[in-house]
Design a protein around this motif. Structure first.
Motif, PDB file in Angstrom:
ATOM      1  N   ASP A   1      -3.971   0.243  -3.890  1.00  0.00           N
ATOM      2  CA  ASP A   1      -3.460  -0.611  -2.833  1.00  0.00           C
ATOM      3  C   ASP A   1      -1.946  -0.636  -3.003  1.00  0.00           C
ATOM      4  OD1 ASP A   1      -2.514  -2.754  -1.361  1.00  0.00           O
ATOM      5  OD2 ASP A   1      -4.175  -4.074  -1.862  1.00  0.00           O
ATOM      6  N   GLY A   2      -1.207  -0.137  -2.018  1.00  0.00           N
ATOM      7  CA  GLY A   2       0.225   0.074  -2.180  1.00  0.00           C
ATOM      8  C   GLY A   2       1.095  -1.168  -2.134  1.00  0.00           C
ATOM      9  N   GLY A   3       0.507  -2.338  -1.841  1.00  0.00           N
ATOM     10  CA  GLY A   3       1.313  -3.554  -1.794  1.00  0.00           C
ATOM     11  C   GLY A   3       0.999  -4.389  -0.572  1.00  0.00           C
ATOM     12  N   ALA A   4       1.799  -5.425  -0.373  1.00  0.00           N
ATOM     13  CA  ALA A   4       1.558  -6.367   0.715  1.00  0.00           C
ATOM     14  C   ALA A   4       1.718  -5.692   2.075  1.00  0.00           C
ATOM     15  CB  ALA A   4       2.529  -7.544   0.602  1.00  0.00           C
ATOM     16  N   PRO A   5       0.841  -6.006   3.036  1.00  0.00           N
ATOM     17  CA  PRO A   5       0.945  -5.391   4.366  1.00  0.00           C
ATOM     18  C   PRO A   5       2.132  -5.932   5.140  1.00  0.00           C
ATOM     19  CG  PRO A   5      -0.811  -7.017   4.331  1.00  0.00           C
ATOM     20  CD  PRO A   5      -0.328  -6.887   2.925  1.00  0.00           C
ATOM     21  N   ASP A   6       2.610  -5.125   6.099  1.00  0.00           N
ATOM     22  CA  ASP A   6       3.698  -5.568   6.962  1.00  0.00           C
ATOM     23  C   ASP A   6       3.133  -6.376   8.132  1.00  0.00           C
ATOM     24  OD1 ASP A   6       2.591  -3.734   8.741  1.00  0.00           O
ATOM     25  OD2 ASP A   6       4.165  -2.238   8.441  1.00  0.00           O
TER      26      ASP A   6
ATOM     27  N   ARG B   1      -0.183  -1.265   5.060  1.00  0.00           N
ATOM     28  CA  ARG B   1       0.258  -1.337   3.671  1.00  0.00           C
ATOM     29  C   ARG B   1       1.227  -0.192   3.363  1.00  0.00           C
ATOM     30  NH1 ARG B   1      -2.265  -5.101   0.701  1.00  0.00           N
ATOM     31  NH2 ARG B   1      -4.207  -5.987   1.533  1.00  0.00           N
ATOM     32  N   PRO B   2       2.176  -0.421   2.477  1.00  0.00           N
ATOM     33  CA  PRO B   2       3.183   0.612   2.208  1.00  0.00           C
ATOM     34  C   PRO B   2       2.606   1.818   1.475  1.00  0.00           C
ATOM     35  CG  PRO B   2       3.460  -1.258   0.730  1.00  0.00           C
ATOM     36  CD  PRO B   2       2.438  -1.661   1.741  1.00  0.00           C
ATOM     37  N   GLY B   3       3.208   2.970   1.735  1.00  0.00           N
ATOM     38  CA  GLY B   3       2.813   4.204   1.071  1.00  0.00           C
ATOM     39  C   GLY B   3       3.862   4.647   0.076  1.00  0.00           C
ATOM     40  N   LEU B   4       3.653   5.828  -0.473  1.00  0.00           N
ATOM     41  CA  LEU B   4       4.588   6.394  -1.439  1.00  0.00           C
ATOM     42  C   LEU B   4       5.981   6.507  -0.828  1.00  0.00           C
ATOM     43  CD1 LEU B   4       2.321   9.234  -2.866  1.00  0.00           C
ATOM     44  CD2 LEU B   4       2.795   7.012  -3.915  1.00  0.00           C
ATOM     45  N   HIS B   5       6.989   6.220  -1.642  1.00  0.00           N
ATOM     46  CA  HIS B   5       8.410   6.296  -1.286  1.00  0.00           C
ATOM     47  C   HIS B   5       8.855   5.170  -0.363  1.00  0.00           C
ATOM     48  CE1 HIS B   5       8.975  10.819  -2.487  1.00  0.00           C
ATOM     49  NE2 HIS B   5       8.180  10.157  -3.315  1.00  0.00           N
TER      50      HIS B   5
END
Length: 402
Positions: A351-356, A361-365
């Motif tokens: 899970d890349g982090g908190a959703p916008d 949810r955020p992806g790589l970079h």
């Protein structure tokens, strides 16, 4: 109970005991990242955490550390040292400052490697272990290429290499141990179009390289990728365009840069020629000339099928769901390790982090990319599974002496 089963029980317990400290290390590394080629401080921090001696430098700012000696082939566990030129926007107290960020999970990979290596150092292991702290995964010249060409893998008698990479394209808790090609070869493509500049009010007196370049970019996207079997695929992304300095002046030159990604050697070679052909002829149709420069970078990353199969049961024992189909057109210079020794890149779903605001949810970079601390545990168990798989592949394994 077989020798490997006994080692698994002993090492999994030891790895899990190391995870809390490793998660703390992850936060410290995340808060203080370094760019490609400037990773000395990061390498020193990880070497200190390993507690297995100073090792020796590799590829400039990298380090290799012998964690466990012994007879027979060694398993190299590799993690990347560098961060990215990304201004972090996660808002956590341990966020990086100053425009550099571990936005690709390298902090997690390093912490997981430390957890596994400390466990092996403390309780032993079925085969020798070498920690490879690789620089410049995100930049050129490639650190992976330099490590592979340095001779260190031969000098250290490396029989197999294992790495893990977080991957938000996979569901959390899933680990991909795909056989064969898993990441694309990547090449940097630069196109320079030369025309005849002049006053923008008199287009009949000029040969506009901007119009020509626009046509070139369109032609590249429509004409190049269509030459590849769609079942296999290829990616050509033009990501930079630059021309001119004033609204009323047609410039003499315009240029564009992007990346070509391919999964097969024959496609890579063939598309280089196609790009040259399309660019030259499209530019000529606009009264311009063009130069194409292609810098060959990382090769296709190919997982060793035997190693992937050998690691799968140990990954499953760790409670991870194993996928053997995931591939991406991302690239990773671990491919250079796999080109000279059997290698296995494990992709760990996160899970890349908190959703916008849109729920994405955020992806790589991404400046908001921030997998949770439990990712360190999962990544460490994945590395352990790869290590045990490599041990089984390399030969008979005796049970630990307890």
């Amino acid at each position: 109970m077989s020798g490997l089963e006994a080692w698994h029980a002993l090492l999994e317990k030891a790895v899990l005991a190391e995870v809390p400290a490793a998660a703390g290390l992850r936060r410290r590394l995340h808060a203080d990242p370094r760019l490609s080629g400037q990773e000395e401080d990061t390498a020193a921090a990880v070497v200190a955490a390993l507690g297995a001696g100073e090792g020796h430098p590799t590829a400039g700012t990298g380090r290799v550390v012998r964690v466990l000696g012994g007879a027979g082939p060694t398993v190299a566990l590799r993690a990347e040292l560098d961060g990215l030129a990304v201004a972090e926007a996660t808002g956590v107290p341990w966020a990086a400052r100053g425009g550099v960020m571990h936005a690709c999970g390298h902090d997690v990979h390093l912490a997981a490697l430390v957890a596994v290596c400390r466990a092996v150092r403390d309780v032993g292991g079925p085969v020798p272990v070498l920690a490879v702290l690789q620089p410049r995964e995100e930049g050129e010249p490639s650190g992976g290429r330099d490590v592979a060409r340095s001779g260190v893998l031969e000098d250290e008698d490396v029989g197999a290499s294992v790495a893990v990479h977080v991957q938000p394209q996979l569901p959390a808790g899933v680990v991909a141990a795909t056989h064969g090609p898993v990441n694309a070869a990547v090449d940097e493509v630069t196109v320079t179009v030369r025309g005849r500049g002049g006053h923008a009010a008199y287009p009949h007196t000029t040969h506009d390289p901007v119009q020509a370049l626009a046509a070139v970019v369109t032609a590249l996207h429509t004409q190049v990728i269509s030459r590849v079997d769609p079942v296999v695929g290829a990616v050509l992304a033009i990501t930079q365009i630059e021309a001119g300095a004033a609204f009323n002046v047609v410039p003499d030159t315009a240029w564009a840069r992007g990346g070509l990604r391919t999964m097969r050697r024959e496609d890579r070679t063939g598309l280089h020629a196609v790009i040259e052909e399309v660019v030259r002829h499209t530019a000529a149709a606009h009264g311009c000339s063009a130069i194409v420069d292609i810098k060959v970078s990382d090769p296709v990353l190919r997982n060793d099928p035997e190693l992937a199969r050998a690691a799968t049961p140990w990954l499953q024992r760790a409670g991870l769901e194993v996928d053997d189909t995931f591939r991406s057109f991302g690239s990773d210079d671990f491919a250079h390790f796999c080109a000279v020794r059997p290698g296995l890149m494990l992709f760990l779903g996160v899970d890349g982090g908190a959703p916008d605001a849109a729920g994405k949810r955020p992806g790589l970079h991404s400046p908001r990319f921030l997998p949770g601390d439990d990712t360190v545990r999962q990544a460490a168990l994945a590395l352990l599974g790869g290590y045990l798989g490599a041990a089984g592949m390399l030969g008979q394994v005796a049970a630990p002496r307890v």
